[in-house]
Design an enzyme around this catalytic site. Structure first.
Site, mmCIF file in Angstrom:
data_model
loop_
_atom_site.group_PDB
_atom_site.id
_atom_site.type_symbol
_atom_site.label_atom_id
_atom_site.label_comp_id
_atom_site.label_asym_id
_atom_site.label_seq_id
_atom_site.Cartn_x
_atom_site.Cartn_y
_atom_site.Cartn_z
ATOM 1 N N GLY B 183 0.518 5.263 -31.754
ATOM 2 C CA GLY B 183 1.618 4.629 -32.477
ATOM 3 C C GLY B 183 2.635 4.013 -31.535
ATOM 4 N N ASP B 184 3.038 4.770 -30.526
ATOM 5 C CA ASP B 184 3.989 4.240 -29.549
ATOM 6 C C ASP B 184 3.417 3.023 -28.833
ATOM 7 O OD1 ASP B 184 6.460 6.149 -29.007
ATOM 8 O OD2 ASP B 184 4.758 7.417 -29.498
ATOM 9 N N SER B 185 2.156 3.111 -28.441
ATOM 10 C CA SER B 185 1.581 2.023 -27.653
ATOM 11 C C SER B 185 1.442 0.755 -28.479
ATOM 12 C CB SER B 185 0.213 2.431 -27.095
ATOM 13 O OG SER B 185 0.363 3.514 -26.205
ATOM 14 N N GLY B 188 4.655 -0.779 -28.925
ATOM 15 C CA GLY B 188 5.055 -1.443 -27.682
ATOM 16 C C GLY B 188 4.435 -2.826 -27.550
#
Lengths: 412, 412
Positions: B183-185, B188
């Site tokens: 999710g973070d990646s 990003g």
């Protein structure tokens, strides 16, 4: 909101970030069409070239009124023209289109377009400053470039499949596939990023550029510290199932009514609160579970105790208790939960749209959100060749007789 | 290749797509720093602002020589300055930096920077055409905007956790976490796309812009046709374990020596070849397995038969047999397999780099690849505050006494 296709596919609000840019898609399946959909969502005019039989995704997944609801989203905001690239005359149409486009996005097998007379030289002769983005399984060069690209295989080569599994020794079941075409989609986002970056350079230097995105490499890029850790320490990262390798408790736990609820109780204060909520404040003092390091070492026991507790409560009661105790949690959302979620609705991430072919339908919103407004789709995925006359006639200026001849020759 | 940090962090090749752009990162953990790393990889000069205690990722995952190898990659091509945003005087330094930057990327909780005197108004007063990209768990508005953002929870709300599991009824084990901070990646990458798109608009209109990326929505964007299918047919997509819902056989099968090997035999000709290779040509004529539709309906039996066969061969022999029969396959790659892979090496996706702090280390290459060349990192992740003097002195023109005062006051 009625957004029947015919009127506005190419006409984004002038304030959209990519308004005024025109992108040609020679794509099929997921990766390239997803890249151009993101560009179209951000305001670019996208012209998708499809074989007369249509992109196979038109039939993928569930079907409704004879076509895939997915298509309504996958080809939204695009103009679709049909073209049999193997027929004489098709090449010239593509090159005429290229002359009027800023970028081309394609995901044929490497070398395939060159065989059709649409290699780099021909494309650049038509449009010297063209940005060309190519998406493939393994990249445009190297010993494996000609291998067949299957999404699930690329994801395994990129290292994600190995890590998406229960911990070694837990089960004989195979590692799980991430339940979506993650490799294609991430490759598509990278291609969109590459196209826009190259267009930004073109604005500065006047030169086009080549973007080369491999599905395997896109997946591999998500592997955080795995490679440098291997390079320095020789450690090979292993899967950890529903848990996190470095923090506990954090996992999915099952409610009495069989719903998985994620609980992130992985700090000392959160764990203390959770133990209290479980009616087991003693566990917070248990040496096995004091401090994150001990909790991680004993995570299976800890998860077992938490599961025993969650299994006594229905999901709704469990969520209420966790909410009142201020412990981060959520039930595992299905698409039905997403569609009903107030936050998703408030942010325009679930939009009710009228599809000219399918009727009322739900569309996801635009990611990323720009300038604080949820963007509505300008159009839904059109029928095969829906824009043949508009694009070939109005945009390229072909005479009706010319278009008719192409149609009769089976080129369109 | 020695790329010790001090010399070149900000100096990309002038041909790099984002050469000449300067990005300020007020980020921590994964999402915002990953976004700026992608921008730095494409040639932007990135200045990362960190608290004097350092970004927690410096200690995440495995440790080597006292720090995380991940950091070498996570902060490569960046300049790092330390700043305690809660100290008087820090705000003015940030605003001085903003004046010289094209974009800002941050992932504080929504509203947090405004509380520190760094709200939109202050930022735009310093730099009217600033592009501001904010990454958060749930987005910058809506009823949930203030909820704590945990990656695993956002992934569950985005719908990915539900789909990353064995089919209902197969096991009591919880749904698997995708083994990376997916999710973070993905958030990003979307933020990087948004920044570049907004900069492209700025080149045309002169105006800045706001990019708002939610982790939940980034994950949800990957769900293909799930939402429109639900909206039209009411079907709720379910997980399918290692298989694909619509094609068989395609799964991971275990070799005699315990290695998972993916086999994609999901077309009639491929299945016929596979049945022959298994020494069971009769299975290709078995009514349960004739045609994809029947194979999908009987996929568990089919997978059982294939597993029984793969279990008689070591992975190497299995792979040789599949390769010679031209059946798409791969072993499930660990990071060790990736590091040794000739294709990854040939494409510069695994690079041997000298880290000034850690010594020899492996770095992943740049995605997407631009203009046909694998880009080497210009620098590895630096120490906390390594660029304080260079950025505050040379770039902002602060006198040495001014910098010394900031240092003494604990601002740096």
């Amino acid at each position: 909101m009625d957004i029947s296709h015919t009127s506005v596919a190419g006409q984004a609000d002038a304030r959209a970030p990519l308004a005024g840019f025109r992108i040609l898609e020679l794509g099929h399946y997921v990766a390239a069409p997803f890249a151009t959909r993101l560009l179209a969502d951000l305001g670019a005019e996208v012209i998708k070239v499809e074989p007369p039989a249509g992109d196979p995704v038109r039939q993928w997944g569930a079907r409704y009124k004879g076509s895939a609801p997915w298509w309504s989203v996958h080809a939204r905001n695009k103009r679709c023209i049909s073209l049999d690239l193997k027929k004489p005359g098709a090449r010239e149409v593509v090159l005429d289109l290229v002359r009027g486009c800023d970028a081309l996005v394609e995901n044929y097998r490497p070398g395939q377009l060159a065989k059709l007379g649409l290699g780099e030289e021909a494309l650049r002769a038509a449009r010297p400053d063209l940005v060309i983005a190519r998406i493939s399984g393994y990249g445009q060069d190297g010993p494996d470039r000609d291998k067949a690209a299957f999404g699930v295989i690329g994801e395994a080569i990129g290292g994600l499949r190995h890590l998406t599994n229960h911990a070694p020794g837990t089960t004989d079941l195979p590692p799980v596939r991430v339940g979506v075409s993650i490799g294609d989609s991430v490759a598509g986002i990278y291609a969109a990023l590459g196209v826009v970056a190259a267009l930004l350079r073109r604005a500065r230097t006047g030169a086009g550029g080549d973007i080369d995105v491999a599905l395997t490499e896109s997946v591999f890029s998500l592997l955080e510290g795995a490679l440098p850790e291997y390079g320095t320490l020789g450690t090979v990262r292993q899967p950890t199932g529903g848990a996190i390798a470095t923090a506990a408790p954090s996992n999915a736990y099952r409610s009495r009514d069989g719903i998985w609820v994620l609980i992130a109780g992985n700090s000392d204060p959160l764990w203390r609160k959770l133990a209290g909520l479980m009616g087991r404040p003693d566990l917070a003092e248990d040496p096995r579970f004091v401090g994150n390091q001990h909790r991680v070492a004993n995570a299976r026991e800890l998860d077992g105790l938490i599961n025993a507790w969650t299994g006594t409560l229905d999901a709704e009661a469990l969520e209420t208790a966790l909410r009142e105790a201020n412990i981060p949690h959520t039930r595992v959302f299905t698409v039905a939960d997403i569609a009903a979620d107030p936050q998703m609705r408030a942010r325009g991430m679930v939009q009710e749209v009228e599809d000219g072919l399918l009727g009322p339908i739900l569309h996801p919103g635009v990611v990323p959100r720009v300038d604080g407004v949820p963007n509505a789709p300008r159009s839904t995925g059109p029928a095969v060749g829906a824009d043949n006359d508009a694009v070939l006639g109005e945009m390229l200026g072909y005479e009706p007789a010319h278009i008719a001849a192409l149609r009769e020759g089976g080129v369109l």
